[in-house]
Structures are given as structure tokens and as C-alpha cells.
Design an enzyme around this catalytic site. Structure first.
Site, PDB file in Angstrom:
ATOM      1  CG  HIS A   1      -1.747  -1.048   1.539  1.00 42.97           C
ATOM      2  ND1 HIS A   1      -1.344  -2.178   2.208  1.00 42.97           N
ATOM      3  CD2 HIS A   1      -3.064  -1.218   1.276  1.00 42.97           C
ATOM      4  CE1 HIS A   1      -2.367  -2.998   2.325  1.00 42.97           C
ATOM      5  NE2 HIS A   1      -3.418  -2.451   1.764  1.00 42.97           N
TER       6      HIS A   1
ATOM      7  CG  ASP B   1       1.821  -0.980   3.367  1.00 40.93           C
ATOM      8  OD1 ASP B   1       1.078  -0.626   4.283  1.00 40.93           O
ATOM      9  OD2 ASP B   1       1.507  -1.822   2.488  1.00 40.93           O
TER      10      ASP B   1
HETATM   11  C1  XUL Z   1      -7.427  -6.777   4.181  1.00 40.02           C
HETATM   12  C2  XUL Z   1      -6.641  -7.128   2.988  1.00 40.02           C
HETATM   13  C3  XUL Z   1      -5.813  -6.037   2.390  1.00 40.02           C
HETATM   14  C4  XUL Z   1      -5.730  -6.076   0.899  1.00 40.02           C
HETATM   15  C5  XUL Z   1      -5.003  -4.897   0.295  1.00 40.02           C
HETATM   16  O1  XUL Z   1      -8.208  -7.783   4.687  1.00 40.02           O
HETATM   17  O2  XUL Z   1      -6.663  -8.242   2.544  1.00 40.02           O
HETATM   18  O3  XUL Z   1      -4.560  -6.092   2.971  1.00 40.02           O
HETATM   19  O4  XUL Z   1      -5.099  -7.234   0.464  1.00 40.02           O
HETATM   20  O5  XUL Z   1      -5.539  -3.683   0.678  1.00 40.02           O
END
Ligand code: XUL
Ligand code: CO
Length: 439
Positions: free
Chosen positions: A103, A106
Site C-alpha cells: 500500500h 506502507d
Molecule cells: C485486508 C486485505 C488487504 C488487501 C489490500 O483484509 O486483505 O490487505 O489485500 O488492501
């Protein structure tokens, strides 16, 4: 010389074969070994999830951080982000994975202002570029964190406030730029807060239309910048939101079709999200694959006794075998891969536990791949399924499939032929066959 974060690992994790007792060796994952026409690495396309592996600190609802993470020392946030990224690439290399996922928030810390957050992201994208070049590790997918900041409490693209919608759009624009700059092969949308808590304050139809509008804007922007990666929707029924709009694969596909988005998206299936939706992992994979829309996988597992998204590392051979059968049958995941959206348990405080966790997950999928490959080659299960449906290949069944008969003709057929005879589904026999291959 750059600081080392995993000094106990001095060479990449080796493959030692199934008789090895070395906990820091692969027993099944032999990166360059061929299974059918592809290497194991090409079949499995493993990725490390930056948020869990580098950023998670072991905190839960009842207590703060528990992990020892030498890269997460106090100090300037950008310095810390750089140390974290250096540690990440050291980990990827030593583990021997080719991909990672992140993300925006992150890899780069949020700033005081949106503009500062964008600058921070740019600095970290530049840092990642150098490390990707040095190591050959690639970006499987990028995404934007549209759920952590308090401003997204009532949703991002589905927020009742258009100003928040605009902020989310601006954030995704920058996350897409970052993903493109790093050669990301996919871009994921997981709508953790895209849903609602109560209809007392919610216009559901409006929110869904907003969400569709948002995705159309993303498609337009991707075209504008020439982003060639695959867009993926990651369904989840709830958590943090009570009713999430992308409940499961079938719901997400219906949404994409309703709003003319189906051509631009595939599905990223997560095992633990499947079970939260009261489906099996293989159900979700099969529904996506049957629609030609299985794009990528978040490889993890839940806990039967805990009702939430525990995001544990996958170790269950039945799950990995079934998953790999579906993936092999559709000839791979294309630009997608197996992303370990998983974290070690709160008590696994040592950075070395990250190796054990990923080695276990990679071996579980490598073993699943080998078993699935044999099952498919031998037609051990598919021969039965083929036969189970054979009545549709001739006689009245072929006519049904060809659209040549309707209710009137079928009534006539039944009046002439009488009642059908029943056949066993043979589930116990098939389970035994599966066990024969798994052992
Ligand atoms: C949350 C989840 C996230 C997504 C990306 O449950 O799976 O980490 O993979 O936003
Ligand atoms: Co996920």
C-alpha cells in the site's frame, strides 16, 4: 556498508528436498525445477506483503506491539521508511521471492499534508527503484490505503462527503503513478470501508454508483498514463465495515457487469476473505475462474475457531492442492501471483519467524502444485466429473445444451422415458483418492 537486518541468514534459503530436517530450507519449493512446462517460480509467482511482513508490530485489540523489528527504530520517518525498505529487499533476496506488494502508506509515511504525503511517496518510489534494479525483485501489485486514516471512517469512494471522494481519488492517482513507476504488474482495490454500518444513515444505491464512478475514473486515468497492469478487485464480506459492497466474488462480478466495468477488472481472491463469506477458498477461486476473471491470489488462511480475518500463513495441503488445481486448469494467473497476505502470530516476535512463516507457505503451495499436477495428469478426479456430466453430450442432454428443446419437448420426453435413475455422487471415494495423492 549497508546495515544487515537478517545477519543469521548468510545465503539465500536453499532447496534441500523432502528428507531435509533443516527448518531454514525448502523441502518442496525448488525454484527452477520444472513442473509441466513451467518452472515452479513461474507457476507460483510468490510475493511478500509489505504491510504484514515489514510493518506489522504484533499489536492486537488487547495489547500493543510485541515484535522485535530492528528496522523500525525511532527517528526521522523517512529514514525509518528507508531502513524498512532496505530490510525488505534483504528479506526478499534471502528468501528467494521475485515479487512484493504494497500500500502507498506502507512504503512511505503519511505527511502533515496531502502534498507532503505525495512527496514522501515519491522519495520512497525512487528508493524502491534502485533496490528493484539491484536485486531484480519486482512489484506484483500496488494499492492505496483508503481505510487507515480517520477521514475514511465512513468510506473512501463511497463516503457521503464528496470532499472525501476527491481525497481518495487523489490518493489513488498517486498510488497508480507509484505502481506504474515501479513497473507494477497489477493494481488492487480492496474496499475495506466501502460499505455501511446502518441503513439509518445510508443511501446504498448512491454509494454504489459513486464507487462505480470512482472505478471508471481509475480506468480513465490508467489509460491516460499508459498503465498496462491488470486492475483487480479483492472481495471481502465485512471487517472493518459491517456490510462491504464487494462481499464475495459473485457479488463483485455482478457489480462490475452492472456498471460496465467488467472488461477492466479481474478478481484477487483471498483465502481468509472467502471463509469470512462462508465460502471455501476453492469456491471463490472457481467462481472467479469460471468467469475468466481469476487474476491473482492473496494466499493465507483463517482459523476455524476464530471468526475474524486472522491472516495466517497457509499450511493446509488440501487448500493449496485445490487452489493449484484451479490455477493450473486455467493455465496460470497471468500477471497475478500468490501474495502472502499473512502475518506471524503475536508470539512470533523474532524476525527469523518471518523466514519460517514464508518457507512454510511457499512449501505448502509448492507441494500443492506437485500434487495438483499429478492429479490433473492422471485425470484422477476429472475423469469422474467428466463421466458425471456425460448425459449432456448425447441424446436429450445434447439437445438441451444446443437449445433445441424447451419445456414442452422435455415434458414429452419424460412422459415417454419415465423417471430417471439415480447415480451416486461418490464423494467418499473421491476424498480417498485425494488423500492417496496428498500423502
Ligand atoms: C485486508 C486485505 C488487504 C488487501 C489490500 O483484509 O486483505 O490487505 O489485500 O488492501
Ligand atoms: Co488481501
Amino acid at each position: 556498508m549497508r546495515k544487515m537486518y537478517f545477519p543469521k541468514i548468510t545465503a539465500p534459503i536453499p532447496f534441500e528436498g523432502k528428507d531435509s530436517k533443516n527448518p531454514l530450507a525448502f523441502k518442496y519449493y525448488d525454484k527452477n525445477a520444472r513442473v509441466g512446462r513451467k518452472t515452479m517460480a513461474a507457476h507460483l509467482r510468490f510475493a511478500v506483503a509489505y504491510w504484514h511482513t515489514m510493518m506489522a508490530d504484533g499489536a492486537d485489540m488487547f495489547g500493543g506491539a510485541s515484535y522485535d523489528r530492528p528496522w523500525n527504530a525511532a527517528g526521522d520517518p523517512i529514514d525509518r521508511a528507508k531502513h524498512t525498505m532496505d530490510a525488505a529487499f534483504e528479506f526478499f533476496q534471502k528468501l528467494g521471492v521475485d515479487y512484493y506488494c504494497f500500500h502507498d502508506r506502507d512504503i512511505a509515511p503519511a505527511g502533515e499534508t496531502f502534498a507532503q504525503s505525495c512527496k514522501n511517496l515519491q522519495i520512497m518510489v525512487d528508493h524502491a527503484k534502485v533496490l528493484q534494479k539491484q536485486t531484480g525483485v519486482k512489484l506484483l501489485w500496488g494499492t492505496a490505503n483508503l481505510f487507515g486514516h480517520r477521514i475514511y471512517t465512513s468510506g473512501a469512494s463511497t463516503n457521503p462527503d464528496a470532499h472525501v471522494f476527491a481525497l481518495a481519488a487523489a490518493q489513488v492517482k498517486n498510488a497508480l503513478d507509484a505502481t506504474q513507476a515501479l513497473g507494477g504488474e497489477n493494481y488492487v482495490f480492496w474496499g475495506g470501508r466501502e460499505g455501511y454500518e446502518s441503513l439509518l444513515n445510508t443511501d446504498l444505491k448512491h454509494e454504489q454508483e459513486q464507487m462505480a464512478r470512482f472505478f471508471h475514473m481509475a480506468v480513465e486515468y490508467a489509460k491516460k498514463i499508459g498503465f498496462k497492469g491488470q486492475f483487480l478487485i479483492e472481495p471481502k464480506p465485512c471487517e472493518p465495515t459491517k456490510h462491504q459492497y464487494d462481499f464475495d466474488t459473485a457479488t463483485a462480478l455482478a457489480f462490475l457487469r452492472q456498471y460496465d466495468l467488467i472488461d477492466y477488472f479481474k478478481i484477487n481472491v483471498e483465502a481468509n476473505h472467502a471463509t469470512l463469506a462462508k465460502h471455501t477458498f476453492e469456491h471463490e477461486l472457481t467462481v472467479a475462474s469460471a468467469a475468466g476473471k481469476l487474476g491473482s491470489v492473496d494466499a493465507n488462511r483463517g482459523d476455524l475457531l476464530l471468526g475474524w480475518d486472522t491472516d495466517q500463513f497457509p499450511t493446509d495441503l488440501y487448500n493449496t492442492t485445490m487452489a493449484m488445481m484451479i490455477i493450473l486448469k486455467q493455465n496460470g494467473l497471468g500477471s497475478g501471483g500468490l501474495n502472502f497476505d499473512a502475518h506471524v502470530r503475536r508470539s512470533s516476535i523474532d524476525p527469523m519467524d518471518l523466514f519460517h512463516a514464508h518457507i512454510g507457505g511457499m512449501d505448502a503451495f509448492a507441494r500443492g502444485l506437485l500434487i495438483a499436477h499429478r492429479l490433473i495428469q492422471d485425470k484422477a478426479l476429472s475423469a469422474f466429473i467428466d463421466k458425471r456430466y456425460e448425459s449432456y453430450r448425447s441424446g436429450i442432454g445434447a439437445k438441451i445444451m444446443a437449445g433445441k428443446v424447451g419445456f414442452v419437448e422435455l415434458e414429452k420426453y419424460i412422459l415417454e422415458q419415465g423417471m430417471p435413475t439415480m447415480k451416486s455422487g461418490r464423494l467418499e471415494m473421491l476424498e480417498n483418492i485425494l488423500n492417496d495423492y496428498i500423502r
